[in-house]
Design a protein around this motif. Structure first.
Motif, PDB file in Angstrom:
ATOM      1  N   GLU A   1       0.840  -1.190   0.000  1.00  0.00           N
ATOM      2  CA  GLU A   1       0.000   0.000   0.000  1.00  0.00           C
ATOM      3  C   GLU A   1       0.879   1.246   0.000  1.00  0.00           C
ATOM      4  N   GLY A   2       0.280   2.350  -0.487  1.00  0.00           N
ATOM      5  CA  GLY A   2       1.034   3.591  -0.561  1.00  0.00           C
ATOM      6  C   GLY A   2       0.857   4.265  -1.913  1.00  0.00           C
ATOM      7  N   GLU A   3       1.569   5.368  -2.118  1.00  0.00           N
ATOM      8  CA  GLU A   3       1.390   6.171  -3.322  1.00  0.00           C
ATOM      9  C   GLU A   3       2.310   5.775  -4.469  1.00  0.00           C
ATOM     10  N   HIS A   4       3.163   4.800  -4.237  1.00  0.00           N
ATOM     11  CA  HIS A   4       4.137   4.422  -5.259  1.00  0.00           C
ATOM     12  C   HIS A   4       3.863   3.014  -5.773  1.00  0.00           C
TER      13      HIS A   4
ATOM     14  N   VAL B   1       9.364   8.257 -12.853  1.00  0.00           N
ATOM     15  CA  VAL B   1       9.657   6.821 -12.814  1.00  0.00           C
ATOM     16  C   VAL B   1      11.087   6.635 -12.332  1.00  0.00           C
ATOM     17  N   THR B   2      11.263   5.835 -11.288  1.00  0.00           N
ATOM     18  CA  THR B   2      12.592   5.636 -10.722  1.00  0.00           C
ATOM     19  C   THR B   2      12.953   4.159 -10.691  1.00  0.00           C
ATOM     20  N   TYR B   3      14.225   3.892 -10.488  1.00  0.00           N
ATOM     21  CA  TYR B   3      14.734   2.525 -10.389  1.00  0.00           C
ATOM     22  C   TYR B   3      16.002   2.564  -9.554  1.00  0.00           C
ATOM     23  N   ALA B   4      16.351   1.428  -8.984  1.00  0.00           N
ATOM     24  CA  ALA B   4      17.495   1.382  -8.070  1.00  0.00           C
ATOM     25  C   ALA B   4      18.823   1.522  -8.785  1.00  0.00           C
TER      26      ALA B   4
ATOM     27  N   THR C   1      13.188  -3.814 -10.639  1.00  0.00           N
ATOM     28  CA  THR C   1      11.966  -3.140 -10.212  1.00  0.00           C
ATOM     29  C   THR C   1      12.011  -1.660 -10.582  1.00  0.00           C
ATOM     30  N   PHE C   2      10.874  -1.156 -11.056  1.00  0.00           N
ATOM     31  CA  PHE C   2      10.679   0.269 -11.327  1.00  0.00           C
ATOM     32  C   PHE C   2       9.592   0.770 -10.389  1.00  0.00           C
ATOM     33  N   SER C   3       9.658   2.048 -10.027  1.00  0.00           N
ATOM     34  CA  SER C   3       8.574   2.618  -9.232  1.00  0.00           C
ATOM     35  C   SER C   3       8.080   3.897  -9.895  1.00  0.00           C
ATOM     36  N   VAL C   4       6.775   4.159  -9.747  1.00  0.00           N
ATOM     37  CA  VAL C   4       6.173   5.359 -10.311  1.00  0.00           C
ATOM     38  C   VAL C   4       5.196   5.921  -9.289  1.00  0.00           C
ATOM     39  N   HIS C   5       5.248   7.233  -9.093  1.00  0.00           N
ATOM     40  CA  HIS C   5       4.421   7.890  -8.082  1.00  0.00           C
ATOM     41  C   HIS C   5       3.009   8.101  -8.619  1.00  0.00           C
ATOM     42  N   ILE C   6       2.038   7.335  -8.097  1.00  0.00           N
ATOM     43  CA  ILE C   6       0.639   7.423  -8.522  1.00  0.00           C
ATOM     44  C   ILE C   6      -0.249   7.429  -7.282  1.00  0.00           C
TER      45      ILE C   6
ATOM     46  N   ARG D   1       7.004   4.331  -0.198  1.00  0.00           N
ATOM     47  CA  ARG D   1       8.117   5.215  -0.557  1.00  0.00           C
ATOM     48  C   ARG D   1       8.565   4.922  -1.990  1.00  0.00           C
ATOM     49  N   LYS D   2       9.113   5.950  -2.639  1.00  0.00           N
ATOM     50  CA  LYS D   2       9.602   5.716  -3.990  1.00  0.00           C
ATOM     51  C   LYS D   2      10.916   4.941  -3.943  1.00  0.00           C
ATOM     52  N   LEU D   3      11.226   4.297  -5.033  1.00  0.00           N
ATOM     53  CA  LEU D   3      12.470   3.538  -5.137  1.00  0.00           C
ATOM     54  C   LEU D   3      13.574   4.505  -5.550  1.00  0.00           C
ATOM     55  N   LYS D   4      14.569   4.657  -4.687  1.00  0.00           N
ATOM     56  CA  LYS D   4      15.645   5.605  -4.947  1.00  0.00           C
ATOM     57  C   LYS D   4      16.855   4.920  -5.568  1.00  0.00           C
ATOM     58  N   THR D   5      17.634   5.703  -6.289  1.00  0.00           N
ATOM     59  CA  THR D   5      18.868   5.189  -6.880  1.00  0.00           C
ATOM     60  C   THR D   5      19.774   4.635  -5.785  1.00  0.00           C
TER      61      THR D   5
END
Length: 345
Positions: free
Chosen positions: A40-43, A73-76, A88-93, A119-123
């Protein structure tokens, strides 16, 4: 003018030849984030497998489907295009509705799971990567087996050649930038800064090996505790450190250059400064751009290394912690010839 990057080999330059990346499945990478999404969450976390596909291209496709800017869109971390990679990719929605990402599925990309996280996936936010590599048409299987047993003791933690660009072009670009050339593209600027910092680090590693100090603890060395981010400075009279290093309880570190004082002192500091003599342009450029002194392990242990022969091929599997390169393991094993005949452009 090309940049000199003849880094020293820990076990001597290999005289064994092999083909690498003849097929997509010859290089398999599985990313390990080291944590589970909360659900759950915004990402939105999208776990997928891609064949011979560029990380940034896939990120742009995800952004297009979501109707968002690519920066959302972020990825590690970036993964090699030429191979079979899982990441894995993450996107803020925000909100409850998750877009239908099924159109991502193709012969090159396959969605494995979609879930949400708080939380978003950070580099850099990953634990490491598992690799399975097939080396084809090995010229000396017995010799390769011997070297595989050697690298179980560790390999130089070099940054891979891909970081420096063709003939070290990213180092040349970094020097031009440090001398006043404007670089407006933030991605390119970051790439040049990383290349310069990595180049200095590799020089320290290479000199450590060349001077026969790979397995020697110098007075003043900044040592890391294995399995921890804690560091300590060695003292001249501590004779127990050599045994701890041999038992792989501690690790030697080198500088990731930036502003501030070197963590190492005494003989270790003298060694590091001597190894980087003549590199004031890069050092000052990194400092001027706000980077700070950090440390990185000089040598890495390929965890769980295993291998088996299949005819004239050798299949090698191992795990590396975040920020380490599979090419650093390969270069100690064989002289590889990459063959991309079966990779579509």
């Amino acid at each position: 003018m090309s940049i000199e990057m003849n880094w020293s080999y820990l076990y001597g330059k290999p005289q064994i030849n092999a083909l690498f990346k003849t097929e997509v499945e010859d290089f398999i990478v599985t990313e390990n984030l080291g944590f589970e999404a909360t659900g759950e969450g915004e990402h939105v976390f999208i776990r997928l497998q891609k064949r011979n596909e560029n990380t940034q291209f896939v990120a742009k496709q995800i952004a297009k489907i979501a109707g968002l800017p690519a920066k959302m869109v972020t990825y590690a971390g970036l993964k090699d295009r030429r191979g079979l990679t899982e990441q894995t990719f993450s996107v803020h929605i925000p909100g409850l509705v998750t877009p239908d990402f099924s159109e991502l599925n193709s012969d090159l990309v396959q969605i494995l799971s979609i879930t949400r996280h708080n939380r978003k996936l950070k580099t850099g936010a990953l634990a490491g990567n598992a690799f399975t590599i097939r080396l084809r048409d090995v010229s000396d299987m017995a010799g390769l087996t011997e070297r595989l047993e050697q690298v179980k003791q560790g390999v130089p933690n070099y940054f891979g050649e891909q970081r420096f660009g063709f003939n070290g072009g990213n180092i040349t670009a970094a020097k031009a930038m440090f001398n006043g050339r404007k670089v407006k593209d933030r991605f390119k600027k970051g790439m040049y800064l990383s290349a310069a910092r990595s180049y200095l680090f590799n020089k320290v590693v290479s000199q450590r090996i060349e001077q026969g100090l790979a397995f020697t603890v110098l007075p003043g060395d900044c040592c890391g505790l294995v399995g921890s981010r804690s560091y300590f400075i060695t003292e001249a009279e501590d004779t127990s450190l050599a045994e701890r290093l041999a038992q792989q309880n501690i690790k030697l570190t080198g500088p990731l250059w930036g502003k501030g004082e070197l963590a190492a002192n005494l003989e270790a500091q003298d060694f590091e400064l001597a190894a980087l003599a003549g590199e004031e342009e890069l050092k000052q450029g990194l400092e001027a751009n706000g980077l700070k002194q950090e440390r990185r392990a000089l040598f890495i242990l390929p965890e769980g290394l295993s291998y088996h022969a299949e005819g004239n091929d050798m299949v090698v599997s191992f795990y590396l912690e975040s920020g380490c390169y599979a090419t650093s393991v390969l270069r100690e094993l064989v002289e590889v010839q990459e063959n991309h005949a079966n990779f579509s452009e």
